[in-house]
Design a protein around this motif. Structure first.
Motif, short mmCIF file in Angstrom:
data_model
loop_
_atom_site.label_atom_id
_atom_site.label_comp_id
_atom_site.label_asym_id
_atom_site.label_seq_id
_atom_site.Cartn_x
_atom_site.Cartn_y
_atom_site.Cartn_z
N VAL A 157 0.85 -1.19 0.00
CA VAL A 157 0.00 0.00 0.00
C VAL A 157 0.89 1.23 0.00
CG1 VAL A 157 -1.84 1.24 1.19
CG2 VAL A 157 -1.78 -1.25 1.27
N SER A 158 0.74 2.07 -1.00
CA SER A 158 1.60 3.25 -1.11
C SER A 158 1.27 4.27 -0.02
CB SER A 158 1.45 3.89 -2.49
OG SER A 158 1.83 2.98 -3.50
N GLY A 159 -0.01 4.39 0.35
CA GLY A 159 -0.42 5.33 1.39
C GLY A 159 -0.38 4.69 2.77
N PRO A 160 -0.81 5.43 3.79
CA PRO A 160 -0.81 4.90 5.15
C PRO A 160 -1.77 3.72 5.30
CG PRO A 160 -1.07 7.30 5.14
CD PRO A 160 -1.25 6.84 3.74
N VAL A 161 -1.28 2.64 5.91
CA VAL A 161 -2.11 1.45 6.08
C VAL A 161 -3.27 1.73 7.03
CG1 VAL A 161 -2.12 -0.95 6.87
CG2 VAL A 161 -0.17 -0.07 5.57
N TRP A 162 -3.04 2.61 8.03
CA TRP A 162 -4.10 2.86 9.01
C TRP A 162 -5.31 3.54 8.37
CZ3 TRP A 162 -6.05 7.65 10.22
CH2 TRP A 162 -5.31 8.77 9.85
N VAL A 163 -5.08 4.27 7.29
CA VAL A 163 -6.21 4.88 6.59
C VAL A 163 -7.04 3.80 5.89
CG1 VAL A 163 -6.90 6.57 4.86
CG2 VAL A 163 -4.90 7.02 6.28
N VAL A 164 -6.38 2.78 5.34
CA VAL A 164 -7.10 1.65 4.76
C VAL A 164 -7.96 0.98 5.82
CG1 VAL A 164 -6.86 -0.58 3.60
CG2 VAL A 164 -5.32 1.30 3.02
N VAL A 165 -7.38 0.78 7.01
CA VAL A 165 -8.14 0.17 8.11
C VAL A 165 -9.33 1.04 8.48
CG1 VAL A 165 -8.04 -0.59 10.51
CG2 VAL A 165 -6.09 -1.01 8.99
N LEU A 166 -9.12 2.35 8.56
CA LEU A 166 -10.20 3.27 8.94
C LEU A 166 -11.36 3.20 7.94
CD1 LEU A 166 -11.39 5.62 10.59
CD2 LEU A 166 -10.05 7.18 9.14
N VAL A 167 -11.04 3.26 6.66
CA VAL A 167 -12.10 3.22 5.64
C VAL A 167 -12.79 1.87 5.65
CG1 VAL A 167 -12.60 3.43 3.18
CG2 VAL A 167 -10.91 4.93 4.23
N ALA A 235 -11.86 6.59 -1.83
CA ALA A 235 -10.86 6.81 -0.78
C ALA A 235 -9.79 5.72 -0.81
CB ALA A 235 -11.55 6.85 0.59
N LEU A 236 -10.22 4.47 -0.97
CA LEU A 236 -9.26 3.36 -0.98
C LEU A 236 -8.37 3.41 -2.23
CD1 LEU A 236 -11.64 0.57 0.31
CD2 LEU A 236 -9.68 1.52 1.52
N ALA A 240 -4.35 3.67 -2.03
CA ALA A 240 -3.51 2.70 -2.74
C ALA A 240 -2.52 3.38 -3.67
CB ALA A 240 -4.40 1.74 -3.54
N ALA A 241 -2.90 4.55 -4.18
CA ALA A 241 -2.02 5.29 -5.08
C ALA A 241 -1.05 6.20 -4.34
CB ALA A 241 -2.85 6.12 -6.05
N GLY A 242 -1.09 6.22 -3.01
CA GLY A 242 -0.16 7.02 -2.23
C GLY A 242 -0.78 8.20 -1.52
N GLY A 243 -2.09 8.35 -1.56
CA GLY A 243 -2.76 9.45 -0.88
C GLY A 243 -2.69 9.33 0.63
N THR A 244 -2.84 10.45 1.31
CA THR A 244 -2.84 10.49 2.77
C THR A 244 -4.27 10.72 3.27
OG1 THR A 244 -2.44 12.89 2.82
CG2 THR A 244 -0.51 11.44 2.74
N PHE A 245 -4.40 10.79 4.60
CA PHE A 245 -5.72 11.01 5.17
C PHE A 245 -6.29 12.35 4.71
CE2 PHE A 245 -8.44 12.77 8.54
CZ PHE A 245 -9.44 11.80 8.54
N ALA A 246 -5.45 13.35 4.57
CA ALA A 246 -5.93 14.66 4.13
C ALA A 246 -6.55 14.58 2.74
CB ALA A 246 -4.78 15.67 4.14
N ASP A 247 -6.03 13.69 1.92
CA ASP A 247 -6.55 13.55 0.55
C ASP A 247 -7.92 12.88 0.52
OD1 ASP A 247 -4.20 14.68 -0.56
OD2 ASP A 247 -3.18 12.74 -0.38
N VAL A 248 -8.22 12.07 1.52
CA VAL A 248 -9.48 11.31 1.52
C VAL A 248 -10.42 11.75 2.63
CG1 VAL A 248 -8.32 9.31 0.53
CG2 VAL A 248 -8.56 9.48 3.00
N SER A 249 -10.09 12.83 3.32
CA SER A 249 -10.91 13.26 4.45
C SER A 249 -12.33 13.63 4.01
CB SER A 249 -10.26 14.45 5.16
OG SER A 249 -10.07 15.54 4.25
N GLY A 250 -12.47 14.21 2.82
CA GLY A 250 -13.80 14.55 2.33
C GLY A 250 -14.65 13.31 2.11
#
Length: 275
Positions: A157-167, A235-236, A240-250
């Motif tokens: 996962v290019s982005g944070p794994v914890w964001v994947v878990v959150l979503v 969001a996922l 996967a493409a390297g985004g952070t939580f700020a990128d998917v917060s919306g």
């Protein structure tokens, strides 16, 4: 007032004072949700599931088996890295929808819900307790599935794994809340299962998993904007493409809004029993 009317009024007043007013149905005013009763309901659901190994296997083992098969089939290709995070979010939503809708309907068919409603337990306590219980199960499920995908299957996962878990957790909670609302429409467990493709398959088709949303016909793209799974998949894909939580917060905020709406809908449509 005539003598006859006066006597009639006196008779009614006397009868009411003797308890005859109990024959008149009294509608209980809705009350606020009780945290104590909500937690008690959540505890009861968790105890039931703890003694049901088939449900535990469906919640935890099945997603891992499916991901393992995909990793095995596409070994040496980037398929798992590209679609793995999305599947980690999809599986919990689908499974939680199925488990919650069937479990709630079973409680209504067995008369358990009707007996609970004769107690101080309200609809909000019941729905909130179920949502809380399955939120805890969703958290465990997401942690196990993500850990299996990353450390056993080798998903990168290019982005944070914890964001994947959150979503994934939010998708699972949304699936549970949609299952609670859908259970009001079903009269049998078979009908509850039939509702799953009706509610979830259109979202799977238009969420952007099979085709980028900007390449869809305009009507389908517009429909996808009002379906919750679209935002979970978006969001996922970004993570996967390297985004952070700020990128998917919306997108996360939209999913939370859908969860709140599904809880309200489930509370309003909850029936005591199946007629």
């Amino acid at each position: 007032m005539s003598t006859h009317d006066a006597r009639s009024a006196a008779t009614v007043a006397t009868g009411a004072s003797r308890g005859e007013r109990a024959n008149v149905p009294v509608r209980r005013a809705p009350r606020a949700v009780s945290p104590r009763l909500t937690l008690a309901t959540a505890g009861r659901v968790l105890r039931q599931i703890r003694h049901d190994p088939r449900t535990i296997a469906l919640l935890v083992v099945l997603p891992c088996v499916l991901l393992g098969l995909i990793a095995w089939m596409f070994d040496g290709t980037p398929v798992l890295d590209q679609f793995g995070p999305i599947l980690v979010g999809l599986f919990p939503m689908i499974i939680m929808f199925l488990v919650t809708s069937v479990t709630t309907l079973r409680e209504r068919q067995s008369g358990t819900l009707e007996r609970l409603m004769t107690m101080p337990l309200g609809k909000g306590d019941f729905v909130g307790g179920y949502a809380l219980a399955f939120a805890l199960l969703a958290t465990v499920q997401a942690l196990v599935v993500v850990a299996f995908a990353v450390w056993v299957c080798g998903m990168d996962v290019s982005g944070p794994v914890w964001v994947v878990v959150l979503v994934a957790v939010l998708d699972a909670i949304l699936g549970s809340c949609l299952g609670l609302a859908a259970s009001a429409l079903a009269r049998s467990e078979f009908q509850a299962v039939q509702l799953m493709p009706v509610i979830l398959f259109p979202q799977l088709i238009t969420c952007g998993l099979l085709m980028p949303r900007d390449e869809m016909p305009a009507v389908l793209e517009a429909i996808s904007r009002v379906l919750p799974l679209t935002y979970g998949v978006s969001a996922l894909q970004d993570v996967a493409a390297g985004g952070t939580f700020a990128d998917v917060s919306g997108a996360v905020a939209v999913i939370v809004a859908f969860i709140v709406g599904a809880i309200v809908l489930g509370t309003l449509t909850l029936r005591r029993r199946t007629e």
